[in-house]
Design an enzyme around this catalytic site. Structure first.
Site, PDB file in Angstrom:
ATOM      1  CE  LYS A 125      -3.441  14.181  13.434  1.00 35.84           C
ATOM      2  NZ  LYS A 125      -2.886  15.230  12.735  1.00 35.84           N
ATOM      3  NE  ARG A 138      16.064  21.781  18.653  1.00 29.62           N
ATOM      4  CZ  ARG A 138      14.919  22.305  18.018  1.00 29.62           C
ATOM      5  NH1 ARG A 138      13.718  21.976  18.067  1.00 29.62           N
ATOM      6  NH2 ARG A 138      15.322  23.403  17.556  1.00 29.62           N
ATOM      7  CD  GLN A 143       9.238  27.740  19.417  1.00 23.64           C
ATOM      8  OE1 GLN A 143       8.404  28.551  19.725  1.00 23.64           O
ATOM      9  NE2 GLN A 143       9.833  27.666  18.588  1.00 23.64           N
ATOM     10  CG  HIS A 151      -3.721  21.058  17.494  1.00 24.79           C
ATOM     11  ND1 HIS A 151      -4.955  20.872  16.926  1.00 24.79           N
ATOM     12  CD2 HIS A 151      -2.965  21.026  16.468  1.00 24.79           C
ATOM     13  CE1 HIS A 151      -4.980  20.455  15.635  1.00 24.79           C
ATOM     14  NE2 HIS A 151      -3.872  20.616  15.281  1.00 24.79           N
ATOM     15  CE1 TYR A 188       9.873  27.649   6.529  1.00 25.06           C
ATOM     16  CE2 TYR A 188       9.786  26.454   8.612  1.00 25.06           C
ATOM     17  CZ  TYR A 188       9.930  27.366   7.894  1.00 25.06           C
ATOM     18  OH  TYR A 188      10.340  28.704   8.235  1.00 25.06           O
ATOM     19  CE  LYS A 204       9.068  32.119   8.830  1.00 23.11           C
ATOM     20  NZ  LYS A 204       8.112  33.377   8.778  1.00 23.11           N
ATOM     21  CB  THR A 208      -0.252  30.142  10.101  1.00 21.67           C
ATOM     22  OG1 THR A 208       0.922  29.904  10.704  1.00 21.67           O
ATOM     23  CG2 THR A 208      -1.257  30.521  11.160  1.00 21.67           C
ATOM     24  CD  GLN A 211      -1.688  24.695  10.670  1.00 21.90           C
ATOM     25  OE1 GLN A 211      -1.121  25.873  11.157  1.00 21.90           O
ATOM     26  NE2 GLN A 211      -1.124  23.713  11.425  1.00 21.90           N
TER      27      GLN A 211
END
Length: 299
Positions: A125, A138, A143, A151, A188, A204, A208, A211
């Site tokens: 983590k 970048r 994002q 999280h 991925y 992709k 999710t 999860q």
């Protein structure tokens, strides 16, 4: 602080935490980063400081591309996640762990195996903070969402406490599922850094979904230990359920916004195999290669 002052402060803080949490598990005494909470907390504060100052620093600078580094980073996390998943599964089978409730003292040598791999899970983590730092370098600032930062920051701290008080037993389940999901997720990201691979990356959306299934299963498995207790501390179980419910709400909100409300042009881009981000994350792509107005990463 000077050395003696820091040692005194650490001692007082440990006494306070122990008075609140109860006695620690002696099996992790002396392990890297676990004896004192200050290093974990300080690293989290440093992470949040970089999240706040990094985009400002990069504002008038050109975005940096780390294609080779991104492939290596994501491959490394894929392999680490697979190692943790494999070790947890074999440890659970070796110790005859129960799905419904497992205390922290009845697994024999398997408990020691689980403790060892869960330390790596805790440490991973910290490694995953790099996800956010790559966004900053970048200039993918869109994002860096609340869910992404929340999280990352909370998981490192939660697992410091888990490792000190309940480093095996019923703690295994969520980490095992999460490690499996991360095998899929980081593979991925790594493959999406290779342009020729992007048209073939079809899973992709399902990461999710995986999860969300992971969080729901963890709630169910944790609730079992409340209904059929075995000595695993109830306080940890109630906290785990509460945290998982929080993640279900946040990730479900992300999923709906990302996959259920796309306009036709965005949907076409996804269908054409564009390596747009999953879970708010597209760390495998250079900024210049990605589509505009990408969806944020959640994890």
């Amino acid at each position: 602080m000077h050395g003696l002052e820091m040692e005194s402060f650490n001692h007082k803080l440990n006494l306070y935490i122990d008075s609140w949490m109860g006695p620690r598990d002696p099996r992790v005494r002396g392990w890297l980063l676990l004896d004192h909470y200050i290093p974990t907390f300080s690293l989290t504060l440093l992470y949040l400081l970089i999240v706040w100052t990094g985009p400002r620093y990069m504002k008038n600078r050109q975005p940096l591309s780390y294609r080779g580094v991104m492939v290596a980073y994501n491959l490394g996390l894929t392999l680490l996640s697979f190692y943790m998943f494999y070790e947890l599964v074999t440890g659970v089978l070796q110790g005859g762990y129960s799905f419904f409730c497992q205390d922290t003292r009845s697994g024999g040598s398997a408990d020691d195996k689980i403790i060892n791999v869960l330390w790596w899970y805790y440490f991973s983590k910290l490694i995953e903070f790099m996800d956010t730092f790559f966004f900053i370098l970048r200039k993918n600032n869109h994002q860096i969402t609340f869910l992404h930062v929340f999280h990352h920051a909370t998981m490192l701290n939660i697992w410091w406490f888990v490792m000190n008080w309940v480093p095996c037993g019923h703690s295994y389940f969520g980490a095992c599922l999460n490690s499996f999901i991360h095998v899929l997720m980081y593979s991925y990201y790594g493959l999406s850094a290779i342009p020729s691979m992007r048209p073939y990356l079809w899973w992709k959306k399902y990461i999710t979904q995986g999860q969300l299934i992971q969080f729901v299963l963890t709630v169910i498995q944790t609730t079992c230990a409340v209904v059929w207790p075995c000595g695993f501390p109830n306080g940890w179980l109630y906290f785990q359920i509460s945290y998982m419910v929080t993640l279900i709400i946040l990730f479900l909100n992300f999923y709906v916004k990302t996959y259920k409300k796309q306009d036709p042009s965005q949907r076409k881009e996804y269908q054409n195999g564009m390596a747009s981000p999953v879970n708010g994350h597209s760390n495998g792509m250079a900024s210049s290669d990605s589509v505009k107005h990408r969806k944020p990463r959640a994890d």
